[in-house]
Design a protein around this motif. Structure first.
Motif, PDB file in Angstrom:
ATOM      1  N   ARG A  42       0.839  -1.202   0.000  1.00 17.42           N
ATOM      2  CA  ARG A  42       0.000   0.000   0.000  1.00 17.42           C
ATOM      3  C   ARG A  42       0.868   1.244   0.000  1.00 17.42           C
ATOM      4  O   ARG A  42       1.830   1.356   0.746  1.00 17.42           O
ATOM      5  N   LEU A  43       0.510   2.188  -0.846  1.00 21.94           N
ATOM      6  CA  LEU A  43       1.106   3.518  -0.851  1.00 21.94           C
ATOM      7  C   LEU A  43       0.065   4.516  -0.372  1.00 21.94           C
ATOM      8  O   LEU A  43      -1.132   4.293  -0.504  1.00 21.94           O
ATOM      9  N   SER A  44       0.534   5.607   0.184  1.00 23.89           N
ATOM     10  CA  SER A  44      -0.394   6.634   0.629  1.00 23.89           C
ATOM     11  C   SER A  44      -1.069   7.284  -0.581  1.00 23.89           C
ATOM     12  O   SER A  44      -0.443   7.481  -1.625  1.00 23.89           O
ATOM     13  N   GLU A  45      -2.346   7.582  -0.424  1.00 29.26           N
ATOM     14  CA  GLU A  45      -3.110   8.211  -1.489  1.00 29.26           C
ATOM     15  C   GLU A  45      -3.711   9.529  -0.995  1.00 29.26           C
ATOM     16  O   GLU A  45      -3.894   9.732   0.206  1.00 29.26           O
ATOM     17  N   GLU A  46      -4.010  10.408  -1.921  1.00 29.49           N
ATOM     18  CA  GLU A  46      -4.622  11.685  -1.563  1.00 29.49           C
ATOM     19  C   GLU A  46      -5.941  11.431  -0.819  1.00 29.49           C
ATOM     20  O   GLU A  46      -6.759  10.615  -1.233  1.00 29.49           O
ATOM     21  N   GLY A  47      -6.080  12.091   0.291  1.00 29.89           N
ATOM     22  CA  GLY A  47      -7.287  11.924   1.089  1.00 29.89           C
ATOM     23  C   GLY A  47      -7.143  10.954   2.245  1.00 29.89           C
ATOM     24  O   GLY A  47      -8.048  10.834   3.072  1.00 29.89           O
ATOM     25  N   ASP A  48      -6.003  10.238   2.310  1.00 35.39           N
ATOM     26  CA  ASP A  48      -5.776   9.364   3.464  1.00 35.39           C
ATOM     27  C   ASP A  48      -5.782  10.196   4.741  1.00 35.39           C
ATOM     28  O   ASP A  48      -5.199  11.286   4.783  1.00 35.39           O
ATOM     29  N   PRO A  49      -6.410   9.715   5.802  1.00 32.96           N
ATOM     30  CA  PRO A  49      -6.489  10.502   7.035  1.00 32.96           C
ATOM     31  C   PRO A  49      -5.118  10.689   7.677  1.00 32.96           C
ATOM     32  O   PRO A  49      -4.252   9.813   7.608  1.00 32.96           O
ATOM     33  N   CYS A  50      -4.922  11.850   8.278  1.00 38.96           N
ATOM     34  CA  CYS A  50      -3.694  12.161   9.016  1.00 38.96           C
ATOM     35  C   CYS A  50      -4.049  12.148  10.504  1.00 38.96           C
ATOM     36  O   CYS A  50      -4.327  13.186  11.112  1.00 38.96           O
ATOM     37  N   LEU A  51      -4.077  10.965  11.088  1.00 42.22           N
ATOM     38  CA  LEU A  51      -4.495  10.826  12.473  1.00 42.22           C
ATOM     39  C   LEU A  51      -3.354  11.161  13.426  1.00 42.22           C
ATOM     40  O   LEU A  51      -2.205  10.787  13.194  1.00 42.22           O
ATOM     41  N   HIS A  52      -3.700  11.879  14.487  1.00 43.43           N
ATOM     42  CA  HIS A  52      -2.777  12.199  15.575  1.00 43.43           C
ATOM     43  C   HIS A  52      -1.702  13.213  15.197  1.00 43.43           C
ATOM     44  O   HIS A  52      -0.713  13.352  15.923  1.00 43.43           O
ATOM     45  N   PHE A  53      -1.847  13.925  14.089  1.00 44.12           N
ATOM     46  CA  PHE A  53      -0.965  15.054  13.821  1.00 44.12           C
ATOM     47  C   PHE A  53      -1.696  16.046  12.914  1.00 44.12           C
ATOM     48  O   PHE A  53      -2.449  15.665  12.021  1.00 44.12           O
ATOM     49  N   THR A  54      -1.450  17.340  13.194  1.00 44.19           N
ATOM     50  CA  THR A  54      -2.087  18.416  12.431  1.00 44.19           C
ATOM     51  C   THR A  54      -1.121  19.121  11.491  1.00 44.19           C
ATOM     52  O   THR A  54      -1.550  19.871  10.611  1.00 44.19           O
ATOM     53  N   TRP A  55       0.187  18.937  11.687  1.00 35.60           N
ATOM     54  CA  TRP A  55       1.163  19.558  10.804  1.00 35.60           C
ATOM     55  C   TRP A  55       1.158  18.854   9.447  1.00 35.60           C
ATOM     56  O   TRP A  55       0.736  17.710   9.329  1.00 35.60           O
ATOM     57  N   ARG A  56       1.636  19.554   8.444  1.00 32.84           N
ATOM     58  CA  ARG A  56       1.739  19.001   7.098  1.00 32.84           C
ATOM     59  C   ARG A  56       3.082  19.385   6.503  1.00 32.84           C
ATOM     60  O   ARG A  56       3.772  20.277   7.000  1.00 32.84           O
ATOM     61  N   ALA A  57       3.434  18.733   5.421  1.00 34.43           N
ATOM     62  CA  ALA A  57       4.687  19.050   4.733  1.00 34.43           C
ATOM     63  C   ALA A  57       4.626  20.476   4.201  1.00 34.43           C
ATOM     64  O   ALA A  57       3.617  20.898   3.631  1.00 34.43           O
ATOM     65  N   PRO A  58       5.699  21.252   4.395  1.00 34.55           N
ATOM     66  CA  PRO A  58       5.735  22.584   3.784  1.00 34.55           C
ATOM     67  C   PRO A  58       5.761  22.468   2.263  1.00 34.55           C
ATOM     68  O   PRO A  58       6.184  21.453   1.706  1.00 34.55           O
TER      69      PRO A  58
END
Length: 395
Positions: free
Chosen positions: A375-391
Motif C-alpha cells: 500500500r502507498l499513501s493516497e490523496e485523502g488518506d487521514p492524518c491521524l494524531h498530527f495536524t502539521w503538514r509538509a511545507p
C-alpha cells in the motif's frame, strides 16, 4: 552520551509539557520550519542527533576494512546459486572480524542485495531459491557477534570490547554491524551499490531501521514486524482493532530491568512505564517519535511488512507512523517510495513478506510495474494524531 564528542543540546527530561500529537519533523531548533531541501539537510542531522540522545546513544565511526576470506563456497538452489561463508576483517582502532553468509546467483553480474541482521542459529529467509532465481543476493550475519542479546553480556561482543567509551547499546550496536557487512559487499564484484537493502525481523527490524537511518549507503529499508521502537510509535499503539485495543508492546515494558533494558539507553527507559505491557507513562514528553527515524530514511524507498494479529507489535501505531512519514517523502519529491503491507497472521517473517519485498525492490530498482500487494499513501488518506503538514518546498 559521550559528552566529549557530542555536546548535550537536548533537555534531559524532554519537553516541558506533554505533546499529545506526533511531533513535527519539520520544526527546526529555532522554532521555525523547514522550507527548502537545503534546510532539510541540516534538519536531518538535528533529528539524528535527537534520536541518538534520547534512544540509541552515540555510535563510533566506521573502522578500516582490511579484507575478507571466503571460508567455504558451494553450489545451491539447484545449481543456480552459490552459498559462501565469509570472514570479514577490519583494522583500526583494534583488529576484529565477523562472519557472514552470502547466497547469490551463480551467473556473473551486479545484483541488488538484501542484508539481514539475523537471530543466532536461525536462517532468516524461507524462500532462498526464489531470492536467487529473481536475481537477488541474500547476505546475513548473526548480530550477536557484535552484541550478545543478553542483559549481563551485551558489552562482551565486538562493539562493547572495542568501543567501551561509547554510549550505544543493542540496536545501535547491531545496526553498526549491519553497516560493516555493507562495507564488505561494496568491495565485491556481484553487489550493486545502488541496490543494497537493510532488512530484519522483530528486534532485527528495529535494528534495520536505525541502520538505514544512519547509513545512507543503504538504498532501501525493509523492516518486518518492528513494533515498539521500530515500525510503530511510542505515543499511539494498538491492535488491528484500533488505538489502545488488544495487546501490544510499550516503551517502558520493552525496557524493563528483567527484559531488554540494554536495547536503548537509560534515558529512553525513563519515559516509559515498566509495570506491564499496554501501559504508558511519559512518552508524550519525548520531543520525537519513531516517524523521525523513518524521516531519516527518506527519500530512499521504505517498505514495512506487518502481521495484523501480531501481539508483539503495533499494527495501529505502525500505520500512523507510515502516514506521518509520508509528509517527509512528499516534501522531498519521493511520493510512491513509502510503502506498507499488512497480511493475516502474527509475528513472523514469512514467504509472503519476502515476496512483497522482492516485488517492491523490482519496482524501485528495476522499474517493474507495481503489484497491488503493498500500500502507498493516497490523496485523502487521514492524518491521524498530527495536524502539521509538509511545507510547500521553496526552491
Amino acid at each position: 552520551m559521550n559528552s566529549s564528542k557530542t555536546p548535550c543540546v537536548f533537555p534531559e527530561k524532554g519537553l516541558q509539557a506533554p505533546m499529545e500529537e506526533l511531533p513535527d519533523p519539520f520544526l527546526k531548533p529555532d522554532g521555525t520550519r523547514v522550507e527548502t531541501e537545503e534546510d532539510w539537510s541540516l534538519q536531518r542531522k538535528y533529528l539524528k542527533d535527537m534520536l541518538e540522545f534520547y534512544l540509541y546513544g552515540e555510535t563510533p565511526p566506521a573502522p578500516v576494512f582490511t579484507g575478507a576470506e571466503i571460508l567455504s563456497c558451494e553450489e545451491c538452489c539447484n545449481g543456480k546459486g552459490l552459498r559462501e561463508t565469509v570472514e570479514i576483517y577490519f583494522g583500526e582502532p583494534k583488529p576484529f572480524s565477523f562472519r557472514a553468509e552470502i547466497l547469490r546467483p551463480a551467473s556473473p553480474g551486479k545484483y541488488p542485495v538484501v542484508t539481514v541482521n539475523a537471530f543466532t542459529g536461525v536462517y532468516p529467509c524461507p524462500i532462498p531459491e526464489e531470492v536467487v532465481e529473481r536475481g537477488y543476493v541474500l547476505a546475513f550475519f548473526e548480530r550477536e557477534q557484535f552484541a550478545p542479546d543478553k542483559a549481563d553480556a551485551f558489552r562482551e561482543g565486538i562493539c562493547g570490547r572495542l568501543y567501551p567509551a561509547y554510549s550505544f547499546r543493542g540496536f545501535a550496536m547491531w545496526a553498526w554491524g549491519q553497516s560493516r557487512l555493507l562495507d564488505y559487499l561494496l568491495t565485491t564484484d556481484y553487489a550493486d551499490p545502488a541496490g543494497i537493502v537493510a532488512s530484519g525481523f522483530s528486534r532485527g527490524a528495529k535494528t534495520a531501521l536505525w541502520a538505514a537511518a544512519r547509513d545512507e549507503r543503504f538504498a532501501l529499508c525493509a523492516p518486518a514486524c518492528g513494533g515498539c521502537g521500530g515500525n510503530g510509535l511510542f505515543r499511539f499503539s494498538g491492535s488491528r482493532f484500533g488505538p489502545g485495543l488488544g495487546k501490544y508492546e510499550t516503551l517502558g515494558y520493552m525496557l524493563r530491568p528483567d527484559r531488554y533494558w540494554y536495547w536503548f539507553n537509560d534515558r529512553a527507559a525513563s519515559f516509559g512505564n515498566r509495570e506491564g505491557d499496554c501501559l504508558r507513562s511519559r512518552e508524550a514528553y519525548l520531543p520525537l517519535d519513531m516517524h523521525f527515524a523513518r524521516a531519516l530514511v527518506a527519500p530512499r524507498p521504505m517498505l514495512c511488512t506487518e502481521g495484523l494479529d501480531d501481539s508483539c507489535c503495533d499494527p495501529y501505531g505502525t500505520q500512523i507512523a507510515w502516514r506521518a512519514a509520508e509528509e517527509v517523502y512528499s516534501f522531498l519529491g519521493a511520493a510512491g517510495k513509502n510503502a506498507i503491507h499488512y497480511r493475516e497472521g502474527g509475528h513472523d517473517h514469512n514467504a509472503e513478506d519476502w515476496r512483497v519485498l522482492l516485488d517492491f525492490c523490482d519496482v524501485m530498482f528495476r522499474g517493474a510495474e507495481k503489484k497491488n500487494a503493498y500500500r502507498l499513501s493516497e490523496e485523502g488518506d487521514p492524518c491521524l494524531h498530527f495536524t502539521w503538514r509538509a511545507p510547500s518546498p521553496r526552491i
